[in-house]
Design a protein around this motif. Structure first.
Motif, PDB file in Angstrom:
ATOM      1  N   CYS A 169     -60.700  23.901 -16.680  1.00  0.00           N
ATOM      2  CA  CYS A 169     -62.155  24.085 -16.709  1.00  0.00           C
ATOM      3  C   CYS A 169     -62.926  23.861 -18.094  1.00  0.00           C
ATOM      4  O   CYS A 169     -62.182  23.928 -19.308  1.00  0.00           O
ATOM      5  CB  CYS A 169     -62.527  25.636 -16.577  1.00  0.00           C
ATOM      6  SG  CYS A 169     -64.158  25.951 -16.350  1.00  0.00           S
ATOM      7  N   SER A 170     -64.007  23.013 -18.180  1.00  0.00           N
ATOM      8  CA  SER A 170     -64.731  22.470 -19.485  1.00  0.00           C
ATOM      9  C   SER A 170     -64.990  23.626 -20.441  1.00  0.00           C
ATOM     10  O   SER A 170     -65.270  24.703 -19.881  1.00  0.00           O
ATOM     11  CB  SER A 170     -65.869  21.743 -18.832  1.00  0.00           C
ATOM     12  OG  SER A 170     -66.894  22.579 -18.339  1.00  0.00           O
ATOM     13  N   PRO A 171     -64.629  23.456 -21.589  1.00  0.00           N
ATOM     14  CA  PRO A 171     -65.018  24.564 -22.660  1.00  0.00           C
ATOM     15  C   PRO A 171     -66.538  25.023 -22.406  1.00  0.00           C
ATOM     16  O   PRO A 171     -67.460  24.168 -21.988  1.00  0.00           O
ATOM     17  CB  PRO A 171     -64.719  23.715 -23.835  1.00  0.00           C
ATOM     18  CG  PRO A 171     -63.874  22.426 -23.416  1.00  0.00           C
ATOM     19  CD  PRO A 171     -64.369  22.164 -22.264  1.00  0.00           C
ATOM     20  N   TYR A 172     -66.900  25.820 -22.772  1.00  0.00           N
ATOM     21  CA  TYR A 172     -68.235  26.639 -22.948  1.00  0.00           C
ATOM     22  C   TYR A 172     -68.735  26.607 -24.424  1.00  0.00           C
ATOM     23  O   TYR A 172     -68.071  26.491 -25.270  1.00  0.00           O
ATOM     24  CB  TYR A 172     -68.023  28.030 -22.443  1.00  0.00           C
ATOM     25  CG  TYR A 172     -67.223  29.152 -23.224  1.00  0.00           C
ATOM     26  CD1 TYR A 172     -67.905  29.538 -24.344  1.00  0.00           C
ATOM     27  CD2 TYR A 172     -66.021  29.471 -22.988  1.00  0.00           C
ATOM     28  CE1 TYR A 172     -67.104  30.490 -25.051  1.00  0.00           C
ATOM     29  CE2 TYR A 172     -65.137  30.267 -23.613  1.00  0.00           C
ATOM     30  CZ  TYR A 172     -65.648  30.984 -24.808  1.00  0.00           C
ATOM     31  OH  TYR A 172     -64.894  31.657 -25.477  1.00  0.00           O
ATOM     32  N   MET A 173     -70.098  26.795 -24.483  1.00  0.00           N
ATOM     33  CA  MET A 173     -70.731  26.798 -25.807  1.00  0.00           C
ATOM     34  C   MET A 173     -71.892  27.821 -25.568  1.00  0.00           C
ATOM     35  O   MET A 173     -72.531  27.668 -24.566  1.00  0.00           O
ATOM     36  CB  MET A 173     -71.372  25.417 -26.270  1.00  0.00           C
ATOM     37  CG  MET A 173     -72.137  25.760 -27.566  1.00  0.00           C
ATOM     38  SD  MET A 173     -71.276  25.709 -29.061  1.00  0.00           S
ATOM     39  CE  MET A 173     -71.080  24.118 -29.110  1.00  0.00           C
ATOM     40  N   ILE A 174     -71.754  29.054 -26.326  1.00  0.00           N
ATOM     41  CA  ILE A 174     -72.944  29.974 -26.122  1.00  0.00           C
ATOM     42  C   ILE A 174     -73.875  30.011 -27.162  1.00  0.00           C
ATOM     43  O   ILE A 174     -73.353  30.053 -28.360  1.00  0.00           O
ATOM     44  CB  ILE A 174     -72.249  31.298 -25.855  1.00  0.00           C
ATOM     45  CG1 ILE A 174     -70.968  31.413 -24.920  1.00  0.00           C
ATOM     46  CG2 ILE A 174     -73.182  32.479 -25.673  1.00  0.00           C
ATOM     47  CD1 ILE A 174     -70.500  32.847 -24.621  1.00  0.00           C
ATOM     48  N   PHE A 175     -75.013  29.844 -26.893  1.00  0.00           N
ATOM     49  CA  PHE A 175     -76.163  29.893 -28.057  1.00  0.00           C
ATOM     50  C   PHE A 175     -76.638  31.158 -28.077  1.00  0.00           C
ATOM     51  O   PHE A 175     -77.047  31.892 -27.058  1.00  0.00           O
ATOM     52  CB  PHE A 175     -77.089  28.697 -27.757  1.00  0.00           C
ATOM     53  CG  PHE A 175     -76.590  27.219 -27.535  1.00  0.00           C
ATOM     54  CD1 PHE A 175     -76.091  26.886 -26.243  1.00  0.00           C
ATOM     55  CD2 PHE A 175     -76.823  26.565 -28.559  1.00  0.00           C
ATOM     56  CE1 PHE A 175     -75.476  25.439 -26.400  1.00  0.00           C
ATOM     57  CE2 PHE A 175     -76.266  25.235 -28.830  1.00  0.00           C
ATOM     58  CZ  PHE A 175     -75.736  24.720 -27.524  1.00  0.00           C
ATOM     59  N   TYR A 176     -77.065  31.547 -29.285  1.00  0.00           N
ATOM     60  CA  TYR A 176     -77.725  32.983 -29.545  1.00  0.00           C
ATOM     61  C   TYR A 176     -78.941  32.589 -30.475  1.00  0.00           C
ATOM     62  O   TYR A 176     -79.275  31.409 -30.754  1.00  0.00           O
ATOM     63  CB  TYR A 176     -76.904  33.674 -30.288  1.00  0.00           C
ATOM     64  CG  TYR A 176     -75.570  33.867 -29.821  1.00  0.00           C
ATOM     65  CD1 TYR A 176     -74.940  34.694 -28.974  1.00  0.00           C
ATOM     66  CD2 TYR A 176     -74.572  33.090 -30.420  1.00  0.00           C
ATOM     67  CE1 TYR A 176     -73.890  34.954 -28.723  1.00  0.00           C
ATOM     68  CE2 TYR A 176     -73.300  33.195 -30.061  1.00  0.00           C
ATOM     69  CZ  TYR A 176     -72.748  34.175 -29.271  1.00  0.00           C
ATOM     70  OH  TYR A 176     -71.584  34.241 -28.789  1.00  0.00           O
ATOM     71  N   GLY A 177     -79.824  33.485 -30.555  1.00  0.00           N
ATOM     72  CA  GLY A 177     -81.095  33.295 -31.399  1.00  0.00           C
ATOM     73  C   GLY A 177     -80.688  32.676 -32.863  1.00  0.00           C
ATOM     74  O   GLY A 177     -81.293  32.354 -33.723  1.00  0.00           O
ATOM     75  N   SER A 178     -79.539  33.589 -33.224  1.00  0.00           N
ATOM     76  CA  SER A 178     -79.191  33.168 -34.569  1.00  0.00           C
ATOM     77  C   SER A 178     -77.721  32.679 -34.881  1.00  0.00           C
ATOM     78  O   SER A 178     -77.120  32.739 -35.848  1.00  0.00           O
ATOM     79  CB  SER A 178     -79.245  34.535 -35.160  1.00  0.00           C
ATOM     80  OG  SER A 178     -78.418  35.489 -34.778  1.00  0.00           O
ATOM     81  N   GLY A 179     -77.024  32.214 -33.578  1.00  0.00           N
ATOM     82  CA  GLY A 179     -75.568  31.975 -34.022  1.00  0.00           C
ATOM     83  C   GLY A 179     -75.031  31.170 -32.499  1.00  0.00           C
ATOM     84  O   GLY A 179     -75.787  31.059 -31.684  1.00  0.00           O
ATOM     85  N   THR A 180     -73.864  30.960 -32.677  1.00  0.00           N
ATOM     86  CA  THR A 180     -72.919  30.253 -31.520  1.00  0.00           C
ATOM     87  C   THR A 180     -71.622  30.742 -31.336  1.00  0.00           C
ATOM     88  O   THR A 180     -71.320  31.090 -32.373  1.00  0.00           O
ATOM     89  CB  THR A 180     -73.256  28.554 -31.511  1.00  0.00           C
ATOM     90  OG1 THR A 180     -72.573  28.339 -32.811  1.00  0.00           O
ATOM     91  CG2 THR A 180     -74.744  28.323 -31.653  1.00  0.00           C
ATOM     92  N   THR A 181     -71.048  30.571 -30.329  1.00  0.00           N
ATOM     93  CA  THR A 181     -69.599  30.470 -30.186  1.00  0.00           C
ATOM     94  C   THR A 181     -69.221  29.505 -29.067  1.00  0.00           C
ATOM     95  O   THR A 181     -69.883  29.271 -28.387  1.00  0.00           O
ATOM     96  CB  THR A 181     -69.165  31.878 -29.889  1.00  0.00           C
ATOM     97  OG1 THR A 181     -67.624  32.050 -30.068  1.00  0.00           O
ATOM     98  CG2 THR A 181     -69.485  32.226 -28.490  1.00  0.00           C
ATOM     99  N   GLY A 182     -67.999  28.967 -29.424  1.00  0.00           N
ATOM    100  CA  GLY A 182     -67.777  28.241 -28.088  1.00  0.00           C
ATOM    101  C   GLY A 182     -65.939  28.177 -28.093  1.00  0.00           C
ATOM    102  O   GLY A 182     -65.254  28.477 -29.050  1.00  0.00           O
ATOM    103  N   GLY A 183     -65.691  27.980 -26.750  1.00  0.00           N
ATOM    104  CA  GLY A 183     -64.090  27.963 -26.553  1.00  0.00           C
ATOM    105  C   GLY A 183     -63.973  27.605 -25.262  1.00  0.00           C
ATOM    106  O   GLY A 183     -64.390  26.726 -24.352  1.00  0.00           O
TER     107      GLY A 183
END
Length: 479
Positions: free
Chosen positions: A192-206
């Motif tokens: 399954c393709s990786p995810y990127m999560i956006f926040y108002g002040s940061g990110t995470t991905g995996g």
């Protein structure tokens, strides 16, 4: 550089290093009744204002301004409801409430920020995990910083495949076929393709993992979808998603109800905890003694704004200040066909957010009724809250009562310490709710008009009765 494309590429490269894992461990069946300690996560701020003892605590300007900034960033994230093929919703951890959960075989225990405004649960993952700028003002590191989860040490870890229906849960879309496989292939090994999560002040991905969740009492839940984040920015802890989506913890566990009581902010960075109760297999839909209920409002269904389906909408019908009704237009209290307006409850937000037209009406109601204290405009400029009143030298502070009125007749009477805070060296008291500047772009004025944050819910028992589709609350000391 586009963080979306570069992060997806690096995550994909990392995934090629992983081998196939063994099948998950056996499970125990429901019913389920589990109590998990719930504790405050940073920043460390002592605050316990009340009408009689407001001199017992205050917010330093820097910390207060930081919480205001984070609350606004969170509100923008929730209101902008961004969706694409590799993005999921989540929240920042600063100022939130945390729980410990164990994943893997043997189990590895990780701390998570509890978030009712998102669905995906994720943890820092693999020995290559990197978290950049994961400190608080003044250089304080998060107390939630803990070792990452190591999939290679767990016999039940499996990388999520692109043909697994849970891949669609991860990306909020239906997955009909894999890009690098034939549409009729039944044994595609593409992940399954990786995810990127956006926040108002940061990110995470995996990338997505199927892993065994090990709850207290030896309750094992194999093939639980969880995010394995390999990098983060300004996101020092994982998230436990308690929203309405299929990937959320309540949905995957089949919960009928979950409830918690948010500790007072005076217990920041202490060992004090309160229970988070997870329940399923309930015999009846009875009410909890002493709890007031209102039915959840219907989530809007808007193409391109699927993220709105994750939120818990509350039917706030009226706000009163000092017994007088604030005349808020229905277009803000009710959710429109385009998904704008209405109210949600969000444990991932610190201060309650109100869209500017609503905030101005509520703030004006206080200003018109508070005649005893002069305005402290210098404090307003320093911390970003308003109105602020000068209470220097006052032994007791008296301010108008604030109530939230819900459809069906239930009312939430907010204690003074839940909607006003002492600033600086207790020389001023400020209204503890936030809004955008009037100069903000109109495009940010969409989405929920009111986001009820955790600060306003401290020392309340809160119940999410999923079986009966209702929200319950009761004021009590949380401990």
């Amino acid at each position: 550089m586009d963080p979306h494309s570069s992060s997806s590429s690096s995550s994909s490269s990392l995934l090629l290093c992983f081998f196939l894992f063994l099948l998950a461990a056996p499970s125990y069946s429901l019913p389920l009744s589990v109590s998990i300690p719930l504790s405050l996560s940073p920043p460390s701020i002592n605050n316990n204002p009340s009408a009689k003892t407001t001199r017992s605590g205050h917010y330093p300007y820097q910390k207060l301004a930081f919480l205001v900034s984070q609350s606004l960033s969170r509100a923008h994230h929730l209101k902008n409801h961004r969706n694409n093929d590799v993005t999921s919703l989540s929240s920042h951890s600063y100022g939130g409430y945390s729980i410990s959960l164990s994943f893997g075989s043997p189990p590895q225990t990780i701390q998570f920020v509890m978030d009712t405004g998102s669905d995906l649960s994720w943890f820092p993952c693999t020995k290559r995990y990197v978290c950049r700028n994961c400190t608080f003002p003044g250089g304080d590191k998060s107390s939630l910083t803990n070792p990452p989860f190591y999939p290679k040490l767990s016999s039940s870890s499996k990388v999520l495949g692109c043909q697994n229906p849970k891949c669609g849960w991860l990306h909020h879309r239906n997955v009909t076929h894999c890009a690098d496989c034939d549409s009729d292939s039944s044994n595609c090994t593409q992940i399954c393709s990786p995810y990127m999560i956006f926040y108002g002040s940061g990110t995470t991905g995996g990338f997505g993992l199927l892993e065994t969740l090990d709850l207290p009492g030896n309750r094992l839940f194999p093939n639980f979808l969880v995010g394995c984040s390999v990098f983060s920015s300004r996101q020092p802890a994982g998230i436990a998603g308690f929203g309405r989506g299929k990937a959320s913890l309540p949905s995957q566990l089949g919960l009928d109800r979950f409830s918690y009581c948010l500790l007072s902010r005076k217990y920041d960075e202490s060992s004090q905890t309160s229970p988070l109760q997870l329940e399923s297999g309930l015999d009846s839909g009875g009410k909890t003694a002493g709890v007031s209920y209102t039915r959840f409002a219907k989530n809007p269904i808007v193409p391109g704004k699927e993220a709105l389906s994750v939120y818990y909408y509350l039917p706030i019908r009226k706000i009163t200040v000092g017994g007088s009704t604030v005349k808020i237009p229905d277009e803000y209290l009710l959710t429109g066909e385009n998904g704008d307006g209405g109210s949600i409850v969000d444990s991932g937000s610190t201060f309650t957010y109100m869209t500017n037209p609503v905030f101005k009406l509520v703030a004006s109601a206080f200003e018109n009724q508070v005649k005893k204290y002069s305005k402290a405009e210098y404090v307003e400029s320093a911390v970003g809250l308003r109105p602020c009143f000068n209470v220097s030298g006052e032994k007791e502070i008296s301010l108008p009562e604030m109530r939230l009125h819900f459809k069906g007749g239930s009312e939430m009477v907010l204690p003074l310490e839940n909607y006003y805070v002492l600033a600086g060296n207790s020389e001023a008291v400020c209204f503890a709710m936030v809004t955008d500047s009037e100069l903000e772009s109109p495009s940010r004025d969409g989405g929920p008009a009111i986001i009820l944050g955790s600060f306003q819910m401290q020392n309340f028992y809160v119940e999410y009765d999923l079986r009966n589709d209702r929200f319950g609350f009761m004021k009590q000391k949380c401990k």
